[in-house]
Design an enzyme around this catalytic site. Structure first.
Site: not given
Length: 155
Positions: A35-38, A85
């Site tokens: 998972q990654a964050y925008i 980000e």
């Protein structure tokens, strides 16, 4: 059950550190999550779990918050992953039955290697507040933002 503005249930969950892992951990269903964050505020996350990709928007709140999950194609997930980000979170999530509930036990990898976090979702806040955790749970970190994945990704 309380709902968000989209008519979906609110996410009501508590988070715990653990003192030891359950025996026979590998017998429980599990998968590798990436998972990654925008965005950090509001939290906009993308996640891949096996062949399932999704975009999640989370409202503010520690014990309960609004959450909207939308399916993504793998192509859209990969496109958004290029725009993330902070750091990408990788973890193995075990789903452990506990009465009528499920404990989601996350063993982190990569830059968070060695961290272990248990989350339990509830149908309402009363159930969350009256929950008696199993003996292998340690500290309740529900109200400590440092243990929220979005915060860890940006640290």
């Amino acid at each position: 059950m309380p709902t968000n503005p989209w008519g979906e249930p609110l996410e009501i969950e508590r988070k715990f550190l653990v003192s030891s892992l359950p025996e026979d951990l590998e017998k429980y269903p599990h998968s590798e999550l990436i998972q990654a964050y925008i965005n950090a505020s509001p939290v906009i996350r993308i996640r891949k779990d096996r062949d399932r990709c999704e975009l999640t928007v989370k409202g503010s709140g520690l014990l309960s918050h609004e959450e909207l999950n939308l399916p993504l194609t793998e192509e859209a997930y990969l496109h958004l992953l290029e725009k993330h980000e902070g750091k990408v979170i990788e973890k193995t999530r075990y789903r452990i039955p506990f009465g009528d509930l499920t404990i989601e036990l996350d063993l982190f990898h990569g830059f968070l290697e060695g961290k272990i976090l248990a989350e339990v979702e509830f149908p309402d806040e009363d159930a969350a507040l009256s929950f008696i955790p199993p003996g292998w749970f340690k500290e309740d970190v529900t109200y400590d933002p440092a243990w929220h994945n979005a915060v860890m990704a940006y640290s």
